[in-house]
Structure formats: C-alpha cells, structure tokens
Design a protein around this motif. Structure first.
Motif, PDB file in Angstrom:
ATOM      1  N   GLY A   7       0.997  -0.996  -0.005  1.00 42.12           N
ATOM      2  CA  GLY A   7       0.222  -0.144  -0.113  1.00 42.12           C
ATOM      3  C   GLY A   7       1.156   0.868   0.133  1.00 42.12           C
ATOM      4  O   GLY A   7       1.892   1.707   0.592  1.00 42.12           O
ATOM      5  N   VAL A   8       0.463   1.880  -1.122  1.00 45.08           N
ATOM      6  CA  VAL A   8       1.525   3.664  -0.691  1.00 45.08           C
ATOM      7  C   VAL A   8       0.283   4.695  -0.759  1.00 45.08           C
ATOM      8  O   VAL A   8      -0.804   4.676  -1.619  1.00 45.08           O
ATOM      9  N   THR A   9       0.895   5.721   0.236  1.00 43.37           N
ATOM     10  CA  THR A   9      -0.569   6.728   0.862  1.00 43.37           C
ATOM     11  C   THR A   9      -0.486   7.930  -0.720  1.00 43.37           C
ATOM     12  O   THR A   9       0.799   7.300  -1.590  1.00 43.37           O
ATOM     13  N   PRO A  32       4.130   4.464  -8.097  1.00 42.79           N
ATOM     14  CA  PRO A  32       4.629   2.165  -8.077  1.00 42.79           C
ATOM     15  C   PRO A  32       4.913   1.873  -8.970  1.00 42.79           C
ATOM     16  O   PRO A  32       5.252   0.413  -9.237  1.00 42.79           O
ATOM     17  N   ARG A  33       5.440   2.429 -10.484  1.00 40.80           N
ATOM     18  CA  ARG A  33       6.682   1.810 -10.582  1.00 40.80           C
ATOM     19  C   ARG A  33       7.705   1.340 -10.001  1.00 40.80           C
ATOM     20  O   ARG A  33       8.095   0.203 -10.395  1.00 40.80           O
ATOM     21  N   LEU A  34       7.762   1.978  -9.076  1.00 47.66           N
ATOM     22  CA  LEU A  34       9.228   1.464  -8.147  1.00 47.66           C
ATOM     23  C   LEU A  34       8.820  -0.208  -7.065  1.00 47.66           C
ATOM     24  O   LEU A  34       9.096  -1.162  -7.468  1.00 47.66           O
ATOM     25  N   GLY A  39       9.251  -6.176  -7.724  1.00 49.50           N
ATOM     26  CA  GLY A  39       9.165  -7.401  -7.745  1.00 49.50           C
ATOM     27  C   GLY A  39       6.641  -7.526  -6.219  1.00 49.50           C
ATOM     28  O   GLY A  39       6.848  -8.328  -5.974  1.00 49.50           O
ATOM     29  N   GLY A  40       6.775  -5.969  -6.199  1.00 47.24           N
ATOM     30  CA  GLY A  40       4.984  -5.836  -5.321  1.00 47.24           C
ATOM     31  C   GLY A  40       3.883  -5.601  -6.561  1.00 47.24           C
ATOM     32  O   GLY A  40       4.408  -5.282  -7.386  1.00 47.24           O
ATOM     33  N   LEU A  41       3.067  -5.627  -6.079  1.00 46.97           N
ATOM     34  CA  LEU A  41       2.021  -4.780  -5.547  1.00 46.97           C
ATOM     35  C   LEU A  41       1.684  -3.926  -6.170  1.00 46.97           C
ATOM     36  O   LEU A  41       1.103  -3.347  -4.914  1.00 46.97           O
ATOM     37  N   ALA A  42       1.199  -2.558  -6.162  1.00 43.02           N
ATOM     38  CA  ALA A  42       1.354  -1.441  -5.791  1.00 43.02           C
ATOM     39  C   ALA A  42      -0.199  -1.234  -5.790  1.00 43.02           C
ATOM     40  O   ALA A  42      -1.144  -1.376  -6.477  1.00 43.02           O
ATOM     41  N   ALA A  43      -0.723  -0.784  -4.342  1.00 38.40           N
ATOM     42  CA  ALA A  43      -2.351   0.100  -3.760  1.00 38.40           C
ATOM     43  C   ALA A  43      -1.887   0.947  -3.654  1.00 38.40           C
ATOM     44  O   ALA A  43      -1.914   1.254  -2.977  1.00 38.40           O
ATOM     45  N   MET A  44      -3.079   2.454  -3.625  1.00 35.45           N
ATOM     46  CA  MET A  44      -2.761   3.198  -3.561  1.00 35.45           C
ATOM     47  C   MET A  44      -3.941   3.320  -1.940  1.00 35.45           C
ATOM     48  O   MET A  44      -4.905   2.905  -2.834  1.00 35.45           O
ATOM     49  N   ALA A  58      -4.404  -4.424   7.760  1.00 33.12           N
ATOM     50  CA  ALA A  58      -4.466  -6.066   8.214  1.00 33.12           C
ATOM     51  C   ALA A  58      -4.704  -6.717   6.419  1.00 33.12           C
ATOM     52  O   ALA A  58      -3.873  -7.552   6.483  1.00 33.12           O
ATOM     53  N   ARG A  59      -4.608  -6.096   5.272  1.00 33.69           N
ATOM     54  CA  ARG A  59      -5.144  -6.792   4.196  1.00 33.69           C
ATOM     55  C   ARG A  59      -3.737  -6.184   3.211  1.00 33.69           C
ATOM     56  O   ARG A  59      -3.815  -6.869   2.300  1.00 33.69           O
ATOM     57  N   LEU A  60      -2.678  -5.544   3.720  1.00 33.60           N
ATOM     58  CA  LEU A  60      -1.209  -5.183   3.076  1.00 33.60           C
ATOM     59  C   LEU A  60      -0.363  -6.362   4.000  1.00 33.60           C
ATOM     60  O   LEU A  60      -0.780  -6.838   4.690  1.00 33.60           O
ATOM     61  N   ASP A  61       0.934  -6.473   2.784  1.00 28.96           N
ATOM     62  CA  ASP A  61       1.512  -7.177   3.116  1.00 28.96           C
ATOM     63  C   ASP A  61       2.980  -5.559   3.910  1.00 28.96           C
ATOM     64  O   ASP A  61       4.016  -6.641   4.102  1.00 28.96           O
ATOM     65  N   ALA A  62       2.716  -5.079   2.946  1.00 27.78           N
ATOM     66  CA  ALA A  62       3.717  -3.777   3.670  1.00 27.78           C
ATOM     67  C   ALA A  62       3.264  -2.398   3.145  1.00 27.78           C
ATOM     68  O   ALA A  62       2.443  -2.290   2.552  1.00 27.78           O
ATOM     69  N   LEU A  63       4.215  -1.192   3.881  1.00 26.55           N
ATOM     70  CA  LEU A  63       3.152  -0.239   3.682  1.00 26.55           C
ATOM     71  C   LEU A  63       4.482   0.991   3.257  1.00 26.55           C
ATOM     72  O   LEU A  63       5.046   0.919   4.200  1.00 26.55           O
TER      73      LEU A  63
END
Length: 227
Positions: A7-9, A32-34, A39-44, A58-63
């Motif tokens: 997840g990315v704020t 998101p490109r980075l 190797g990750g999926l980006a979620a805004m 709780a739904r994310l693997d990292a922030l």
C-alpha cells in the motif's frame, strides 16, 4: 509465487486532466513503478477515516508512506515556522494512524521523505522545520551523497556512500522512541532512520522513486514476502 501487496499513501488535491478539474487522489507514477520494478503489487491508499487504518493495514503485506506536504507542527508540539508549508490535516491524521497500525501489527513499513518524518513524529520525535541545501530549486529534484551507518538495516541494503535524489527542506530533529539513525548527509543531516529488529520499519529522507536504485524498495518487498 504471489507478489506482496504494497500500500502506498496518496495526496488528496485539486487536479486537472482531460476536460476535468476536480478533487483527486494523486500519486506520482514513479511510486507504483518502483514497487512494481521491485517485485510488488502497488495499491493506492487515499486519505480515509483514521479509525479504518488498522483494517486497511491488515490487508496489506507492507506499507509505504509517500512524500508530500510538511507535517503540521502541532503534531510534535511546535509552533509553525514562517517557512513551513500549509497543513495537510487529512493526510496527517490518516497516515499517522496507518503508521501506528503498521507498527502495532509488525507490518513492514517504509517512509519516504514526509513518510520518514511522520514515522519519527508517530514515535514522539520532532522535526527541524527548515534547513538549506537540500532543495536544488523549486520543482527540481537534486542529488547529494548519503553515508550509511555500519551495522544498520539500511547499510545491509546499501553498504556504500551513495548519491540519492533529494527534495526536502525539513528533517529529523529529536529522534522518536526506539529509532536509530542509519544514514547521514555530508552536512550531518539524518537521512535515514530505523527501528531495531525484529521490526522492519525504515525511513529515508530522499526520494528513491526518482532514481534507479531499487535496493531500498526491494528490501521492503522481500520483508513483505517473508511476513
């Protein structure tokens, strides 16, 4: 193998595109490109009610807490300096809640520029509200060298003196509880901070999304996959 969800704020601002001019959740595409290149999926994650932060994390693997506006000085008990920018109160409240949720749950966390400063503030630290020499020109990303502190998580990712993309006029002053500096600029400015293991929480004052070095983000994605 399933890619970790990162997840990315985001900003929440007025924006113009096509025929539209309206409020928008904004994130420079480099973020998101980075994540994707590492190797990750980006979620805004646009600003939301702080009470929802724990459920989101709780739904994310990292922030990733992205760069942006100055943190409002009231958040660390200071009066605003005339050179401090206007507050982004919805972002402050939301992102501080996300940071606290990530720290509480052990979710890997990377703070970028403003995000590093928020990590410090969330743990009781303070900020220098203005310093010179870390902005080349308005709207221009500059570069300067940062030196890792041996034995830190950051040094394990990037062990050598490195030139990094930079654009900031504020920095860490008093460190928050449990945080240690893990990189410095040549002028002594703290350029990276982290929590001790087993937590994976790292803040960098520069903008890795504006460069080609993937090592910091790959470290986060690897931690997310392991978590």
């Amino acid at each position: 193998m399933t890619k970790p969800l990162i997840g990315v704020t985001t900003y929440l601002d007025q924006a113009r595109w096509g025929v539209w001019n309206m409020p928008a959740a904004l994130l420079p595409a480099q973020y998101p490109r980075l994540v994707q290149a590492s190797g990750g999926l980006a979620a805004m994650l646009p600003p939301d009610e702080p009470s929802a932060a724990a459920r989101v994390v709780a739904r994310l693997d990292a922030l990733v807490v992205a760069g942006g506006a100055d943190v409002e000085p009231v958040r660390y008990g200071a009066a605003p300096d005339p050179r401090t920018g206007p507050p982004a109160r919805a972002r402050d409240a939301w992102e501080l809640a996300l940071v606290e949720a990530a720290l509480s749950s052990g979710t890997p966390l990377l703070g970028i520029c403003r995000g590093m400063q928020l990590l410090n503030v969330a743990l009781g630290g303070t900020l220098i509200q203005h310093l010179d020499g870390h902005v080349e020109a308005v709207g221009v990303i500059g570069r300067h060298a940062v030196k890792p502190v041996p034995g830190t998580r950051y040094a394990s990712l990037v062990p050598e003196l490195t030139s990094v993309p930079t654009y900031h006029h504020q920095a860490v002053d008093r460190l928050g509880e449990g945080l240690a500096p893990s990189a410095y600029a040549e002028d002594g400015t703290v350029e990276a901070i982290e929590l001790a293991e087993p937590a994976w929480a790292l803040g960098v004052q520069w903008h890795p999304e504006m460069g080609e070095d993937l090592r910091v983000m790959r470290g986060l994605v690897t931690a997310a996959a392991g978590a």
